[in-house]
Write a protein that holds these residues in place. Structure first.
Motif: not given
Length: 195
Positions: A174-194
């Protein structure tokens, strides 16, 4: 085609209650408090956000923002919330479930911001904990994704405390603060309710 649509888009979004916070759709009456908080937090937020347009804090820009939020909600593509502290109804920040993909994906991306005076007080953790059940139950999403810059330790901790699992690393994501920046990707699934 959007299938699995489960929310009536003619109605306003519900208020979502958390332990110490509540979330509701932004309103024009929030403008002054929002602009004041964003301006006071500019240096704190800038490293983690896209570059702000010159008129970003203006009343007409806020009105356009609300119009876009309403259009995106009607299209079932994004849901924006402002975050308030219950004790005094102070505006704390905002969260958005965006880039909603229906069909075989049933997924969306979580974004959030906290004003500097309210950072590191657990309020955003409470907000994410309140929003996740809404995303899975009311919106019927299967997956919530989030991305953060690797140096944003507070955001990494928030996501991991909230039950999100690190899935990858995206170069110049993503272009953040005017620069293309690397990102860590996270996710949460509906099966992981708590968390």
């Amino acid at each position: 085609m959007a299938f699995f649509r489960t929310v009536s888009f003619a109605e306003p979004l519900p208020t979502i209650e958390g332990a110490e916070v509540f979330l509701r759709a932004p309103q024009m009456s929030d403008y002054s408090e929002w602009a004041t908080l964003r301006e006071a937090s500019r240096a704190f937020l800038s490293p983690w956000e896209p570059t702000w347009p010159a008129d970003d804090l203006g009343r007409s820009a806020f009105r356009r923002r609300l119009r876009r939020y309403a259009e995106d909600q009607r299209a079932d593509s994004s849901y924006a919330f402002f975050l308030f502290r219950k004790s005094d109804h102070a505006l704390v920040g905002g969260l958005t479930l965006a880039n909603i993909r229906r069909g075989v994906a049933q997924a969306g991306s979580l974004g959030y911001w906290t004003g500097e005076p309210f950072a590191r007080r657990g309020l955003m953790s409470g907000a994410v904990s309140a929003l996740v059940p809404f995303a899975f139950s009311s919106l019927r999403l299967h997956r919530i994704e989030a991305a953060c810059i690797p140096t944003n330790v507070a955001s990494i901790r928030l996501l991991e405390r909230s039950g999100f699992v690190r899935e990858g690393y995206a170069r110049e994501y993503l272009c953040i603060n005017g620069m293309w920046q690397d990102h860590l990707l996270y996710a949460r699934l509906s099966s992981e309710r708590t968390a």
